[in-house]
Design a protein around this motif. Structure first.
Motif: not given
Length: 87
Positions: A2, A5-6, A9-10, A13, A30-31, A35
């Motif tokens: 997990h 994944r964050v 994504r960060q 972005s 945000k998460n 998307r």
């Protein structure tokens, strides 16, 4: 997993992904999901998998491919020009 994944994504972005992954938008925070991302000449859609066997049969999905369901509102994040930036 997990946490990874964050981080992806960060990076996306912020436009820092190693592969050129760029976050274009999402309507769920945000998460959240769904998307929309851009990767080179492709769009990456993150959404919910379609698992309904009758629907998949109608779509005639080839082996190795999946179908993802995303709301129509996600289309608003597509760039107006192929190499442009979404509003």
């Amino acid at each position: 997993m997990h946490t990874q994944r964050v981080n992806i994504r960060q990076q996306a972005s912020e436009g820092l992904g190693d592969m050129g992954l760029r976050f274009l938008g999402g309507s769920s925070g945000k998460n959240g999901s769904p998307r929309l991302y851009e990767l080179d000449d492709d769009y990456i859609w993150q959404g919910y998998p379609v698992n309904d066997p009758d629907l998949l049969k109608q779509l005639e999905v080839p082996d190795g491919e999946i179908v993802v369901r995303v709301p129509k509102s996600l289309v608003t994040f597509l760039p107006k020009e192929p190499n442009g930036v979404a509003d």
